[in-house]
Design an enzyme around this catalytic site. Structure first.
Site, mmCIF file in Angstrom:
data_model
loop_
_atom_site.group_PDB
_atom_site.id
_atom_site.type_symbol
_atom_site.label_atom_id
_atom_site.label_comp_id
_atom_site.label_asym_id
_atom_site.label_seq_id
_atom_site.Cartn_x
_atom_site.Cartn_y
_atom_site.Cartn_z
ATOM 1 C CG HIS A 305 -1.619 1.245 1.530
ATOM 2 N ND1 HIS A 305 -1.342 2.080 2.587
ATOM 3 C CD2 HIS A 305 -2.638 1.830 0.856
ATOM 4 C CE1 HIS A 305 -2.164 3.121 2.555
ATOM 5 N NE2 HIS A 305 -2.958 2.998 1.524
ATOM 6 C CG ASN A 306 -0.354 5.031 0.259
ATOM 7 O OD1 ASN A 306 -1.057 4.840 -0.743
ATOM 8 N ND2 ASN A 306 -0.754 5.759 1.263
ATOM 9 C CD GLU A 335 -2.021 2.694 -3.346
ATOM 10 O OE1 GLU A 335 -2.980 3.469 -3.408
ATOM 11 O OE2 GLU A 335 -1.686 2.100 -2.299
ATOM 12 C CG HIS A 350 -0.363 10.010 1.156
ATOM 13 N ND1 HIS A 350 -1.207 9.218 0.422
ATOM 14 C CD2 HIS A 350 -0.866 10.007 2.413
ATOM 15 C CE1 HIS A 350 -2.180 8.754 1.200
ATOM 16 N NE2 HIS A 350 -1.997 9.216 2.402
ATOM 17 C CD GLU A 384 -5.800 5.135 -5.385
ATOM 18 O OE1 GLU A 384 -6.376 6.225 -5.160
ATOM 19 O OE2 GLU A 384 -6.391 4.053 -5.407
#
Length: 733
Positions: A305-306, A335, A350, A384
């Site tokens: 994740h991230n 990701e 982010h 994303e």
């Protein structure tokens, strides 16, 4: 002298340069570049460095902690100063686990080469040592550390200090008795050979001797037939015991006399029990052993994740190193959060936080370089996308140009699939997961392009980016009923951990069935700004494949992830149990007894002893009070924890001899975690070491568990010695 063949690497010209020492610049950023004096210590393993001005402070690390040496400008830091220092002066030491890189600049290309080649040779040597050499090296290291005046001898006072360093709390009489026995020359000091003998007596393991005695007729050796009996009765090896007994003697018996008799001495027996084959992890499951030709939806997939973050979610640094670390650990789904950059180049960070930014194209290049180092199986790039159409098109061009043939952009056989392709068919391919205009049907038949189902899909999407999405089209989840009648196998949705847990409670079986055909991705709650993780096991129990964790955060959750994916060649794909691959499956994690083939098992673990546990507290004179806790993670009914009592003041060879019992209802989904802690009655216990593995990979019998640090790296030679039995749960028991 101590220079038997194995220490003669000291004669190598590159290693000589390292022993003589060099002044290298340590670089942390464009502005932080400081000279440090580096040298290799006499043990041929420890690298020591200090600043030239600072008085006493110095640092050391072991070559065994270094995973690789990169030449030239191969890190973000060195790239940022490329103008100032040419590539042939620069190199980077990359460490195992989550320890940061060390970026160095030498004064001359020759010096840089000597260090690059030298460290590589030493790493290679450390990796190719066998068990015996490793133990000798370990003893030799301790001797070097404790021989304070460097005269090659140790008096009793030095030996007592050493025992403290080694976490051994021994009464003085006993230690003196052993010291006198080893001091054959009666010089009140031990030379290295005598010290090795002293160490052997010290580490002689009574509990291994007892097991040996049970099977040895004369108490001196195990004849072939006796070893065979041990393998059949205790290690539950059945038919192959005879063949295996021969192999073990050839492989582990150090004594020529015993070898001639085709027998095994106590030394050989202890070597075998401490080796890979005597480990709790079944070696047959260590390599690729599963069928890799089933649809992607039939596998658990190691996912991050991230991925771009090395620290927390608010202020942390975004870094390419984070992608390298995740991919090297076998992660197969990374990701990428993309935002419009100020100069037309999309950036990754982010969004709406203070995390630093990196260029999208650099992330893609890094993925290209590291995607298939740990595993040949496909990597999913989870996008994303927060960019406007223009920069989306820039992204599409970077993906096509940088990834080239590795990027999968067309259907494998030109047919719209009824099920997803397999990891085998997708070897060496990178798949893009993102939104797509229309579906695969429309791509094949141009007349259909007007029929776009999802209203939101007509939002601002770049056609070029959309065209790169094939088998992983992101869609909103409209419920299981809708999915059953309308969804395509290439459509996948993302769920937050809380949404996923809610679905389990409401519709466990539906979720399991949905996951036989479609991929689902789960991600940590947005509240976890500290990059903490959720328990992935609960989510795997529903058959979800892509359970994304913050790989940068060590702890229980990553231990479980490492534990599940330690099998099958660490390739990042693990085949789901059969009852989770059947579209009509009636399995629900809440009611495991409802499925076909339900057969609960009893797991009994006798925790016998511990060996050379690391010190938790570096404070002078502190020794640990260890206890062992065994934790089971699985379907709700299987979650359990049992622990031994703690042993006061003994990290060296604590003996518990306590048995912990568990019942496992769904063995195929259970993970077993062995945790060693330092007992503290006033505050939380301190972590000492752990090892996690799938229940299905456990070997029964007398086994060693080689402990890992918080970071998931090995801490030799720390281990636990256990006896494990697994039996069917009969109604009477």
């Amino acid at each position: 002298s101590t220079c038997e063949d194995k220490y003669c690497i000291q004669d190598d010209p590159d290693v000589k340069v390292m022993i003589a020492g060099s002044t290298l610049r340590k670089v942390k950023s464009r502005s932080w570049k400081k000279q440090r004096h580096f040298r290799l210590l006499e043990d041929g393993l420890t690298i020591w460095y200090k600043s030239r001005w600072a008085g006493r402070g110095h640092s050391t690390f072991s070559v065994t902690e270094v995973e690789a040496v990169r030449e030239g400008h191969q890190s973000e830091v060195l790239l940022s100063i490329a103008e100032e220092f040419p590539a042939d002066l620069c190199f980077t030491l990359v460490f195992h686990g989550r320890q940061g890189n060390l970026d160095l600049v030498a004064d001359s290309p020759e010096e840089a080469q000597a260090w690059i080649r030298g460290v590589r040779k030493l790493i290679h040597k450390a990796q190719t040592m066998d068990e015996k050499e490793r133990l000798d090296q370990w003893v030799w290291d301790w001797f070097q550390k404790a021989d304070k005046n460097k005269d090659g001898k140790m008096n009793f006072k030095e030996v007592k200090k050493l025992l403290k360093m080694m976490n051994v709390d021994m009464n003085e009489e006993h230690a003196l008795h052993l010291f006198t026995m080893a001091d054959k020359s009666e010089s009140d000091s031990l030379e290295i050979e005598q010290f090795v003998y002293f160490y052997k007596m010290l580490t002689q393991r009574d509990e291994v001797w007892k097991v040996f005695q049970d099977y040895s007729g004369d108490g001196e050796k195990l004849m072939l037939e006796e070893l065979e009996n041990f393998l059949r009765m205790e290690q539950q090896e059945g038919e192959q015991s005879a063949q295996h007994a021969k192999e073990l003697i050839d492989r582990y018996e150090p004594s020529e006399t015993a070898l001639k008799q085709g027998a095994m001495s106590l030394d050989g027996f202890q070597m075998y029990l401490c080796s890979q084959e005597g480990s709790i992890f079944n070696p047959e499951h260590q390599n690729l052993y599963q069928d890799m030709s089933q649809p992607l939806s039939h596998y658990f997939i190691s996912s991050s994740h991230n991925t771009y973050l090395l620290e927390d979610q608010l202020r942390g640094q975004s870094s390419l190193e984070a992608y390298i670390q995740a991919l090297k650990r076998g992660c197969r789904c990374v990701e990428v959060d993309c935002w419009d950059g100020s100069d037309g180049e999309p950036v990754v960070y982010h969004g709406h936080t203070l995390t630093s930014k990196i260029l999208f194209k650099d992330v893609v290049s890094t993925v290209k370089e590291y995607a298939f180092k740990a595993s040949d199986f496909p990597v999913i790039l989870s996008l994303e996308n927060h960019c406007g159409v223009e920069q989306q098109t820039v992204m599409a061009r970077h993906l096509s140009q940088i990834l080239g043939d590795s990027l999968l952009t067309t259907l494998l056989d030109g047919q719209v699939p009824q099920q997803l392709p397999s990891p085998q068919e997708l070897k060496g391919k990178i798949l893009l997961k993102a939104k797509k205009i229309g579906g695969l049907e429309q791509c094949l038949d141009e007349t259909l392009t007007d029929e776009v189902s999802d209203d939101e899909e007509m939002s601002k999407l770049s056609r070029e980016l959309s065209d790169l999405v094939v088998y992983c089209k992101s869609v909103h989840f409209h419920g299981f009923e809708h999915a059953r009648s309308h969804a395509k196998c290439y459509e996948m949705s993302s769920f937050s951990e809380s949404k996923a847990k809610k679905l389990v409670k409401e519709a466990g079986t539906d979720f399991v069935q949905y996951n036989t055909r479609q991929l689902s991705r789960i991600y940590p709650s947005g509240l976890r700004t500290d990059s903490s993780n959720y328990n992935p096991q609960e989510i795997w129990s529903m058959g979800c494949q892509i359970v994304a964790l913050n790989f940068q955060t060590a702890g229980l959750e990553m231990d479980l992830n490492d534990g599940l994916f330690r099998q099958n060649g660490c390739c990042g794909f693990v085949l789901k149990p059969e009852f989770m691959r059947d579209a009509t499956s009636q399995f629900s994690p809440e009611k495991p007894e409802g499925r076909q083939g339900y057969k609960p098992l009893r797991l009994s673990i006798q925790v016998i002893s511990g060996q050379q546990l690391p010190k938790v507290n570096q404070k002078e004179g502190s020794i640990v009070d260890p206890l062992v806790r065994v934790e089971i993670y699985g379907v709700p009914q299987d979650q359990a924890k049992e622990e031994t009592s703690h042993i006061n003041n003994n990290g060296f060879n604590p003996v518990w001899n306590e048995t912990l019992n568990f019942v496992i209802h769904t063995p195929e989904l259970a993970l077993v975690r062995f945790l060693v802690e330092d007992y503290d009655k006033a505050s939380r216990n301190d972590f000492i070491g752990q090892f996690t593995l799938p229940f299905t990979c456990i070997q029964a019998g007398y086994r060693h568990i080689h402990l890992l640090s918080k970071d998931g790296t090995v801490i030799p030679p720390s281990s636990l010695f256990v006896n494990i039995s697994i039996s069917e749960l009969t109604s009477g028991s």
